[in-house]
Design a protein around this motif. Sequence first.
Motif, PDB file in Angstrom:
ATOM      1  N   LYS A 245      40.419  45.503  43.298  1.00 29.46           N
ATOM      2  CA  LYS A 245      40.858  44.218  43.846  1.00 29.46           C
ATOM      3  C   LYS A 245      39.872  43.112  43.479  1.00 29.46           C
ATOM      4  O   LYS A 245      40.273  42.019  43.073  1.00 29.46           O
ATOM      5  N   ARG A 246      38.574  43.402  43.618  1.00 29.92           N
ATOM      6  CA  ARG A 246      37.552  42.405  43.287  1.00 29.92           C
ATOM      7  C   ARG A 246      37.566  42.054  41.806  1.00 29.92           C
ATOM      8  O   ARG A 246      37.481  40.881  41.429  1.00 29.92           O
ATOM      9  N   ALA A 247      37.683  43.072  40.940  1.00 25.77           N
ATOM     10  CA  ALA A 247      37.716  42.810  39.499  1.00 25.77           C
ATOM     11  C   ALA A 247      38.982  42.063  39.111  1.00 25.77           C
ATOM     12  O   ALA A 247      38.955  41.194  38.224  1.00 25.77           O
ATOM     13  N   GLY A 248      40.087  42.366  39.756  1.00 30.04           N
ATOM     14  CA  GLY A 248      41.329  41.643  39.475  1.00 30.04           C
ATOM     15  C   GLY A 248      41.245  40.185  39.879  1.00 30.04           C
ATOM     16  O   GLY A 248      41.721  39.298  39.168  1.00 30.04           O
ATOM     17  N   ARG A 249      40.634  39.931  41.024  1.00 31.27           N
ATOM     18  CA  ARG A 249      40.456  38.533  41.444  1.00 31.27           C
ATOM     19  C   ARG A 249      39.547  37.776  40.478  1.00 31.27           C
ATOM     20  O   ARG A 249      39.799  36.622  40.149  1.00 31.27           O
ATOM     21  N   ARG A 250      38.483  38.457  40.006  1.00 32.48           N
ATOM     22  CA  ARG A 250      37.580  37.813  39.056  1.00 32.48           C
ATOM     23  C   ARG A 250      38.299  37.523  37.743  1.00 32.48           C
ATOM     24  O   ARG A 250      38.124  36.458  37.146  1.00 32.48           O
ATOM     25  N   ALA A 251      39.149  38.453  37.291  1.00 27.61           N
ATOM     26  CA  ALA A 251      39.912  38.235  36.055  1.00 27.61           C
ATOM     27  C   ALA A 251      40.887  37.081  36.228  1.00 27.61           C
ATOM     28  O   ALA A 251      41.047  36.250  35.328  1.00 27.61           O
ATOM     29  N   TRP A 252      41.542  37.006  37.382  1.00 30.10           N
ATOM     30  CA  TRP A 252      42.476  35.915  37.634  1.00 30.10           C
ATOM     31  C   TRP A 252      41.747  34.576  37.687  1.00 30.10           C
ATOM     32  O   TRP A 252      42.226  33.578  37.157  1.00 30.10           O
ATOM     33  N   LYS A 253      40.556  34.560  38.316  1.00 32.01           N
ATOM     34  CA  LYS A 253      39.768  33.329  38.390  1.00 32.01           C
ATOM     35  C   LYS A 253      39.348  32.877  36.985  1.00 32.01           C
ATOM     36  O   LYS A 253      39.437  31.696  36.647  1.00 32.01           O
ATOM     37  N   ASN A 254      38.908  33.830  36.140  1.00 30.03           N
ATOM     38  CA  ASN A 254      38.519  33.489  34.771  1.00 30.03           C
ATOM     39  C   ASN A 254      39.705  32.959  33.978  1.00 30.03           C
ATOM     40  O   ASN A 254      39.555  32.036  33.186  1.00 30.03           O
TER      41      ASN A 254
ATOM     42  N   SER B  79      29.214  34.995  31.809  1.00 28.95           N
ATOM     43  CA  SER B  79      30.221  34.252  32.558  1.00 28.95           C
ATOM     44  C   SER B  79      31.254  35.157  33.199  1.00 28.95           C
ATOM     45  O   SER B  79      32.308  34.705  33.592  1.00 28.95           O
ATOM     46  N   GLY B  80      30.975  36.444  33.300  1.00 34.27           N
ATOM     47  CA  GLY B  80      31.892  37.345  33.987  1.00 34.27           C
ATOM     48  C   GLY B  80      33.060  37.771  33.135  1.00 34.27           C
ATOM     49  O   GLY B  80      34.166  37.892  33.632  1.00 34.27           O
ATOM     50  N   SER B  81      32.845  37.969  31.838  1.00 33.31           N
ATOM     51  CA  SER B  81      33.959  38.281  30.950  1.00 33.31           C
ATOM     52  C   SER B  81      34.298  39.757  30.938  1.00 33.31           C
ATOM     53  O   SER B  81      35.265  40.155  30.342  1.00 33.31           O
ATOM     54  N   GLY B  82      33.520  40.601  31.605  1.00 33.86           N
ATOM     55  CA  GLY B  82      33.777  42.028  31.532  1.00 33.86           C
ATOM     56  C   GLY B  82      34.416  42.569  32.791  1.00 33.86           C
ATOM     57  O   GLY B  82      33.721  42.834  33.765  1.00 33.86           O
ATOM     58  N   ASN B  83      35.725  42.720  32.800  1.00 34.79           N
ATOM     59  CA  ASN B  83      36.408  43.293  33.947  1.00 34.79           C
ATOM     60  C   ASN B  83      36.956  44.680  33.651  1.00 34.79           C
ATOM     61  O   ASN B  83      37.488  45.320  34.541  1.00 34.79           O
ATOM     62  N   THR B  84      36.831  45.136  32.418  1.00 32.47           N
ATOM     63  CA  THR B  84      37.408  46.421  32.046  1.00 32.47           C
ATOM     64  C   THR B  84      36.660  47.569  32.711  1.00 32.47           C
ATOM     65  O   THR B  84      37.285  48.449  33.305  1.00 32.47           O
ATOM     66  N   LEU B  85      35.339  47.581  32.603  1.00 33.15           N
ATOM     67  CA  LEU B  85      34.572  48.685  33.187  1.00 33.15           C
ATOM     68  C   LEU B  85      34.656  48.730  34.711  1.00 33.15           C
ATOM     69  O   LEU B  85      34.794  49.814  35.278  1.00 33.15           O
ATOM     70  N   PRO B  86      34.585  47.601  35.425  1.00 35.85           N
ATOM     71  CA  PRO B  86      34.776  47.704  36.876  1.00 35.85           C
ATOM     72  C   PRO B  86      36.157  48.240  37.249  1.00 35.85           C
ATOM     73  O   PRO B  86      36.281  49.036  38.175  1.00 35.85           O
ATOM     74  N   MET B  87      37.186  47.834  36.520  1.00 30.99           N
ATOM     75  CA  MET B  87      38.524  48.351  36.831  1.00 30.99           C
ATOM     76  C   MET B  87      38.617  49.838  36.510  1.00 30.99           C
ATOM     77  O   MET B  87      39.212  50.603  37.261  1.00 30.99           O
ATOM     78  N   LEU B  88      38.021  50.254  35.389  1.00 31.07           N
ATOM     79  CA  LEU B  88      38.011  51.672  35.052  1.00 31.07           C
ATOM     80  C   LEU B  88      37.215  52.458  36.092  1.00 31.07           C
ATOM     81  O   LEU B  88      37.628  53.537  36.524  1.00 31.07           O
ATOM     82  N   GLY B  89      36.077  51.910  36.516  1.00 32.05           N
ATOM     83  CA  GLY B  89      35.282  52.563  37.547  1.00 32.05           C
ATOM     84  C   GLY B  89      36.039  52.685  38.855  1.00 32.05           C
ATOM     85  O   GLY B  89      36.002  53.725  39.520  1.00 32.05           O
ATOM     86  N   GLY B  90      36.750  51.625  39.244  1.00 28.49           N
ATOM     87  CA  GLY B  90      37.551  51.683  40.461  1.00 28.49           C
ATOM     88  C   GLY B  90      38.674  52.702  40.363  1.00 28.49           C
ATOM     89  O   GLY B  90      38.955  53.436  41.309  1.00 28.49           O
TER      90      GLY B  90
END
Length: 191
Positions: free
Chosen positions: A67-76, A96-107
Amino acid sequence: MTFGATPSPPGPRPPRRSRARRFVPLGIAAWMVLEIWLLIVVADATNGLTVFLLLLAGVIAGAYVIKRAGRRAWKNLTESLQAGRDPAVPPKDPASGSGNTLPMLGGLLLMVPGLVSDALGLLCLFPPTGKLIHHRAEKVLNRRAAHSPGTFGDAFQQARMHRPDGKVVQGEVIHDDEPPAPRRQDPPLTG
């Protein structure tokens, strides 16, 4: 018994299965057996309630991380659209927070029931190991993309047009010089 019959030539050989198609199902089965065995070992060492609470904690933590990584991706995405940048092109600043793949994979790995998947998910979320995984995966993907012409990424690069000022414009070339193909006229129906 027939005389004089010539044997038919053997047909084309069926294509060989790739290594991945042969070993990935075996690897998944071995991983599942390992996960079940580890859960049984933990249940024997403690009790079933502890195993249940571990699995529940993994699902809750994984859902929170995704959820947190998805919100960060949407904000970016919204920030890049408001700034007028192409959202498909990552920003030049890696901080600038461009990496959301690994947090989503980790989740996702945390949400999968099992202790090995939880450990792998935590490795993806822990910043030093996450950076190592990211850099290693980037090297492997770049090496594979460089050696395989005709891939989707290659076609995507070819579909871009470069303007003289250096800007890249995505698009498709439509030639108006060619006359349209004549329409086929069907004879009228008579009945």
